[in-house]
Design a protein around this motif. Structure first.
Motif, PDB file in Angstrom:
ATOM      1  N   ASP A 167      -8.167   3.937   1.646  1.00  9.08           N
ATOM      2  CA  ASP A 167      -8.695   3.186   0.195  1.00  9.08           C
ATOM      3  C   ASP A 167      -8.868   3.903  -0.925  1.00  9.08           C
ATOM      4  O   ASP A 167      -9.483   3.568  -1.900  1.00  9.08           O
ATOM      5  CB  ASP A 167      -9.921   2.340   0.474  1.00  9.08           C
ATOM      6  CG  ASP A 167      -9.552   1.407   1.610  1.00  9.08           C
ATOM      7  OD1 ASP A 167      -8.640   0.830   1.952  1.00  9.08           O
ATOM      8  OD2 ASP A 167     -10.591   0.950   2.530  1.00  9.08           O
ATOM      9  N   THR A 214       0.884  -1.161   0.093  1.00 10.01           N
ATOM     10  CA  THR A 214      -0.035  -0.218   0.015  1.00 10.01           C
ATOM     11  C   THR A 214       0.816   1.158  -0.073  1.00 10.01           C
ATOM     12  O   THR A 214       0.332   2.265  -0.127  1.00 10.01           O
ATOM     13  CB  THR A 214      -0.781   0.047   1.166  1.00 10.01           C
ATOM     14  OG1 THR A 214      -0.233   0.089   2.362  1.00 10.01           O
ATOM     15  CG2 THR A 214      -1.986  -1.105   1.051  1.00 10.01           C
ATOM     16  N   VAL A 246      -6.388  -1.368  -5.641  1.00 11.48           N
ATOM     17  CA  VAL A 246      -7.255  -0.433  -5.683  1.00 11.48           C
ATOM     18  C   VAL A 246      -7.058   0.477  -6.935  1.00 11.48           C
ATOM     19  O   VAL A 246      -5.881   1.098  -7.153  1.00 11.48           O
ATOM     20  CB  VAL A 246      -7.172   0.746  -4.545  1.00 11.48           C
ATOM     21  CG1 VAL A 246      -7.967   2.067  -4.684  1.00 11.48           C
ATOM     22  CG2 VAL A 246      -7.489  -0.038  -3.234  1.00 11.48           C
TER      23      VAL A 246
END
Length: 246
Positions: free
Chosen positions: A235, A192, A211
Protein backbone atom coordinates in the motif's frame (compact mmCIF):
# COMPACT_ATOMS: atom_id res chain seq x y z
CA UNK A 1 -66.03 1.61 -39.58
CA UNK A 2 -64.25 4.21 -37.54
CA UNK A 3 -60.76 5.14 -38.62
CA UNK A 4 -58.02 6.94 -36.63
CA UNK A 5 -55.03 8.79 -37.95
CA UNK A 6 -51.92 9.35 -35.79
CA UNK A 7 -50.80 13.00 -35.68
CA UNK A 8 -47.85 13.75 -37.88
CA UNK A 9 -44.51 14.11 -36.10
CA UNK A 10 -41.55 15.64 -37.80
CA UNK A 11 -38.99 14.59 -35.19
CA UNK A 12 -38.77 12.53 -32.03
CA UNK A 13 -38.68 14.55 -28.83
CA UNK A 14 -36.12 12.22 -27.30
CA UNK A 15 -34.18 9.07 -27.87
CA UNK A 16 -32.48 6.41 -25.77
CA UNK A 17 -28.79 5.78 -26.26
CA UNK A 18 -26.43 3.42 -24.55
CA UNK A 19 -23.56 5.09 -22.76
CA UNK A 20 -20.61 4.27 -20.60
CA UNK A 21 -19.99 6.25 -17.44
CA UNK A 22 -16.71 6.14 -15.58
CA UNK A 23 -17.30 5.55 -11.90
CA UNK A 24 -14.91 5.38 -8.98
CA UNK A 25 -15.63 2.67 -6.44
CA UNK A 26 -15.63 3.48 -2.74
CA UNK A 27 -15.10 0.22 -0.87
CA UNK A 28 -15.75 0.62 2.87
CA UNK A 29 -14.95 -2.08 5.38
CA UNK A 30 -17.09 -0.38 8.01
CA UNK A 31 -20.04 1.98 8.15
CA UNK A 32 -18.77 3.79 11.23
CA UNK A 33 -18.95 7.33 9.88
CA UNK A 34 -16.62 8.72 12.54
CA UNK A 35 -13.93 6.23 11.56
CA UNK A 36 -14.51 6.81 7.85
CA UNK A 37 -14.47 10.57 8.24
CA UNK A 38 -11.11 10.43 9.98
CA UNK A 39 -9.74 8.24 7.20
CA UNK A 40 -11.16 10.47 4.45
CA UNK A 41 -9.73 13.52 6.12
CA UNK A 42 -6.32 11.88 6.35
CA UNK A 43 -6.32 10.73 2.73
CA UNK A 44 -8.16 13.56 0.96
CA UNK A 45 -7.68 16.45 3.35
CA UNK A 46 -10.88 18.27 2.39
CA UNK A 47 -12.68 19.13 -0.84
CA UNK A 48 -9.72 20.11 -3.01
CA UNK A 49 -8.24 16.81 -4.11
CA UNK A 50 -7.72 14.83 -7.30
CA UNK A 51 -10.96 12.89 -6.90
CA UNK A 52 -13.12 15.98 -6.35
CA UNK A 53 -16.31 15.77 -8.39
CA UNK A 54 -15.92 12.06 -9.14
CA UNK A 55 -19.07 9.98 -9.42
CA UNK A 56 -18.91 7.25 -6.81
CA UNK A 57 -20.34 3.75 -6.62
CA UNK A 58 -20.39 2.34 -3.08
CA UNK A 59 -19.07 -1.21 -3.25
CA UNK A 60 -20.40 -3.52 -0.52
CA UNK A 61 -18.10 -6.42 -1.31
CA UNK A 62 -15.79 -5.75 1.65
CA UNK A 63 -18.55 -4.91 4.11
CA UNK A 64 -19.38 -7.72 6.55
CA UNK A 65 -22.34 -5.94 8.11
CA UNK A 66 -25.77 -5.04 6.75
CA UNK A 67 -26.18 -1.27 7.02
CA UNK A 68 -29.56 0.37 7.42
CA UNK A 69 -30.85 2.86 4.89
CA UNK A 70 -30.19 5.59 7.45
CA UNK A 71 -26.55 4.55 7.73
CA UNK A 72 -26.17 4.54 3.96
CA UNK A 73 -27.66 8.02 3.72
CA UNK A 74 -25.19 9.15 6.40
CA UNK A 75 -22.31 7.73 4.34
CA UNK A 76 -23.61 9.42 1.19
CA UNK A 77 -23.72 12.75 3.01
CA UNK A 78 -20.23 12.17 4.37
CA UNK A 79 -18.84 11.50 0.90
CA UNK A 80 -20.50 14.65 -0.39
CA UNK A 81 -18.70 16.63 2.30
CA UNK A 82 -15.50 15.62 0.52
CA UNK A 83 -16.73 16.76 -2.89
CA UNK A 84 -17.56 13.23 -4.02
CA UNK A 85 -20.81 12.33 -5.78
CA UNK A 86 -22.18 8.92 -4.70
CA UNK A 87 -24.85 7.79 -7.16
CA UNK A 88 -25.01 4.00 -7.01
CA UNK A 89 -24.17 0.82 -5.12
CA UNK A 90 -22.83 -2.51 -6.25
CA UNK A 91 -21.91 -5.89 -4.86
CA UNK A 92 -22.79 -7.22 -1.45
CA UNK A 93 -25.73 -9.37 -0.53
CA UNK A 94 -29.42 -8.89 -1.17
CA UNK A 95 -30.10 -7.29 2.21
CA UNK A 96 -27.37 -4.72 1.64
CA UNK A 97 -28.75 -3.93 -1.78
CA UNK A 98 -32.28 -3.55 -0.43
CA UNK A 99 -30.93 -1.03 2.08
CA UNK A 100 -29.13 0.80 -0.74
CA UNK A 101 -32.36 1.10 -2.72
CA UNK A 102 -34.21 2.35 0.36
CA UNK A 103 -31.49 4.98 0.70
CA UNK A 104 -32.17 6.16 -2.83
CA UNK A 105 -29.12 4.67 -4.55
CA UNK A 106 -29.25 2.86 -7.85
CA UNK A 107 -28.04 -0.73 -7.54
CA UNK A 108 -26.01 -1.63 -10.59
CA UNK A 109 -27.37 -4.58 -12.53
CA UNK A 110 -24.04 -6.21 -13.16
CA UNK A 111 -23.23 -6.59 -9.48
CA UNK A 112 -22.68 -10.07 -8.18
CA UNK A 113 -25.19 -10.81 -5.44
CA UNK A 114 -23.99 -13.09 -2.67
CA UNK A 115 -26.44 -15.15 -0.63
CA UNK A 116 -28.05 -12.97 2.03
CA UNK A 117 -27.18 -15.40 4.82
CA UNK A 118 -23.50 -15.51 3.92
CA UNK A 119 -21.35 -14.75 6.95
CA UNK A 120 -18.11 -14.91 5.07
CA UNK A 121 -16.22 -11.83 4.16
CA UNK A 122 -15.97 -11.54 0.40
CA UNK A 123 -12.77 -9.81 -0.68
CA UNK A 124 -13.02 -7.26 -3.49
CA UNK A 125 -12.00 -8.45 -6.89
CA UNK A 126 -9.23 -6.55 -8.61
CA UNK A 127 -10.19 -5.07 -11.90
CA UNK A 128 -6.90 -5.63 -13.81
CA UNK A 129 -7.82 -9.13 -14.92
CA UNK A 130 -10.96 -7.79 -16.56
CA UNK A 131 -9.33 -4.84 -18.27
CA UNK A 132 -8.85 -4.96 -21.97
CA UNK A 133 -5.54 -3.48 -23.00
CA UNK A 134 -6.38 -1.91 -26.32
CA UNK A 135 -3.06 -0.25 -26.97
CA UNK A 136 -1.68 3.05 -25.81
CA UNK A 137 -2.98 6.56 -26.17
CA UNK A 138 -0.23 8.84 -27.45
CA UNK A 139 -0.26 12.57 -26.78
CA UNK A 140 2.23 14.63 -28.77
CA UNK A 141 1.27 18.11 -27.55
CA UNK A 142 1.77 19.65 -24.11
CA UNK A 143 -0.94 18.99 -21.54
CA UNK A 144 -1.58 22.46 -20.21
CA UNK A 145 -2.85 23.74 -16.87
CA UNK A 146 -6.48 22.75 -16.32
CA UNK A 147 -6.46 20.10 -19.02
CA UNK A 148 -7.10 16.42 -18.31
CA UNK A 149 -6.18 13.44 -20.47
CA UNK A 150 -7.58 9.97 -19.70
CA UNK A 151 -6.43 6.79 -21.43
CA UNK A 152 -9.26 4.33 -20.86
CA UNK A 153 -8.33 0.68 -20.81
CA UNK A 154 -4.65 1.10 -21.60
CA UNK A 155 -1.41 3.03 -21.28
CA UNK A 156 -0.89 6.73 -21.79
CA UNK A 157 2.22 8.05 -23.51
CA UNK A 158 2.88 11.78 -23.39
CA UNK A 159 5.69 13.16 -25.54
CA UNK A 160 5.48 16.74 -24.27
CA UNK A 161 5.29 18.75 -21.08
CA UNK A 162 2.60 18.03 -18.48
CA UNK A 163 2.18 21.44 -16.85
CA UNK A 164 1.43 22.31 -13.26
CA UNK A 165 -2.32 21.94 -12.72
CA UNK A 166 -2.72 19.48 -15.61
CA UNK A 167 -3.81 15.89 -15.01
CA UNK A 168 -2.96 12.71 -16.89
CA UNK A 169 -4.86 9.51 -16.05
CA UNK A 170 -4.59 5.98 -17.40
CA UNK A 171 -6.06 2.61 -16.55
CA UNK A 172 -2.60 1.22 -17.34
CA UNK A 173 0.87 2.77 -17.18
CA UNK A 174 1.74 6.40 -17.78
CA UNK A 175 4.88 7.37 -19.69
CA UNK A 176 5.86 11.04 -19.84
CA UNK A 177 8.93 11.71 -22.01
CA UNK A 178 9.19 15.31 -20.84
CA UNK A 179 8.86 17.17 -17.54
CA UNK A 180 5.98 15.83 -15.47
CA UNK A 181 4.85 18.82 -13.40
CA UNK A 182 1.15 18.14 -12.97
CA UNK A 183 -0.71 15.17 -11.59
CA UNK A 184 -0.36 11.60 -12.85
CA UNK A 185 -2.78 8.81 -11.89
CA UNK A 186 -1.94 5.34 -13.20
CA UNK A 187 -4.02 2.21 -12.66
CA UNK A 188 -7.13 4.33 -12.37
CA UNK A 189 -9.39 1.26 -12.32
CA UNK A 190 -7.40 -0.56 -9.67
CA UNK A 191 -4.40 -2.03 -11.53
CA UNK A 192 -1.86 -2.30 -8.73
CA UNK A 193 0.86 -3.27 -11.22
CA UNK A 194 0.58 -0.01 -13.13
CA UNK A 195 3.53 2.38 -13.06
CA UNK A 196 4.37 5.95 -13.90
CA UNK A 197 7.54 6.74 -15.82
CA UNK A 198 8.93 10.15 -16.58
CA UNK A 199 12.21 11.55 -17.87
CA UNK A 200 11.89 14.57 -15.57
CA UNK A 201 10.20 14.05 -12.22
CA UNK A 202 8.61 17.29 -10.97
CA UNK A 203 5.05 16.08 -10.33
CA UNK A 204 2.58 17.71 -7.97
CA UNK A 205 0.83 14.44 -7.20
CA UNK A 206 1.17 10.82 -8.25
CA UNK A 207 -1.20 7.92 -7.75
CA UNK A 208 -1.24 4.21 -8.52
CA UNK A 209 -4.48 2.23 -8.10
CA UNK A 210 -5.96 4.94 -5.89
CA UNK A 211 -3.00 5.20 -3.53
CA UNK A 212 -1.78 8.71 -3.99
CA UNK A 213 0.93 10.95 -2.71
CA UNK A 214 1.07 14.70 -2.84
CA UNK A 215 4.58 15.94 -3.55
CA UNK A 216 4.42 19.29 -1.86
CA UNK A 217 7.61 18.49 -0.04
CA UNK A 218 10.90 18.76 -1.88
CA UNK A 219 12.00 15.60 -3.60
CA UNK A 220 15.52 14.30 -2.99
CA UNK A 221 18.13 15.64 -5.41
CA UNK A 222 18.58 12.13 -6.79
CA UNK A 223 14.97 12.16 -8.02
CA UNK A 224 13.88 15.74 -8.57
CA UNK A 225 14.06 16.71 -12.26
CA UNK A 226 15.58 13.30 -12.99
CA UNK A 227 14.21 10.22 -14.77
CA UNK A 228 12.08 8.29 -12.30
CA UNK A 229 9.42 5.66 -11.95
CA UNK A 230 6.58 5.36 -9.47
CA UNK A 231 5.15 1.99 -8.50
CA UNK A 232 3.08 0.47 -5.74
CA UNK A 233 4.63 -1.80 -3.13
CA UNK A 234 1.80 -3.19 -1.02
CA UNK A 235 0.00 0.00 0.00
CA UNK A 236 3.03 2.27 -0.30
CA UNK A 237 4.06 4.33 -3.29
CA UNK A 238 7.68 3.94 -4.30
CA UNK A 239 9.46 6.70 -6.21
CA UNK A 240 12.77 5.57 -7.65
CA UNK A 241 15.40 7.14 -9.87
CA UNK A 242 16.01 5.56 -13.25
CA UNK A 243 19.73 6.03 -13.32
CA UNK A 244 20.18 3.80 -16.33
CA UNK A 245 18.44 6.41 -18.49
CA UNK A 246 21.07 9.06 -17.77
Amino acid sequence: MTSFAYPEQTASLFEFKSTTTRLTAFVPVTFDCDVLQAALQQQLGGTDHFLAGEQIVIDFNSLPQIPSAVEIVALVNLLRQYALAPIAAQGGNQDQQVAAREAGLVVLFDSEIAPSNSAQHTPPEHQPETLTQQGATIITRPVRTGQQVYAKGGDLIVLALVSNGAEVIADGNIHVYAPLRGRALAGARGDTNARIFTTCMEAELVSVAGVYRSLDEALPDAIRSKPAQISLDQDKLMIEALNNLN
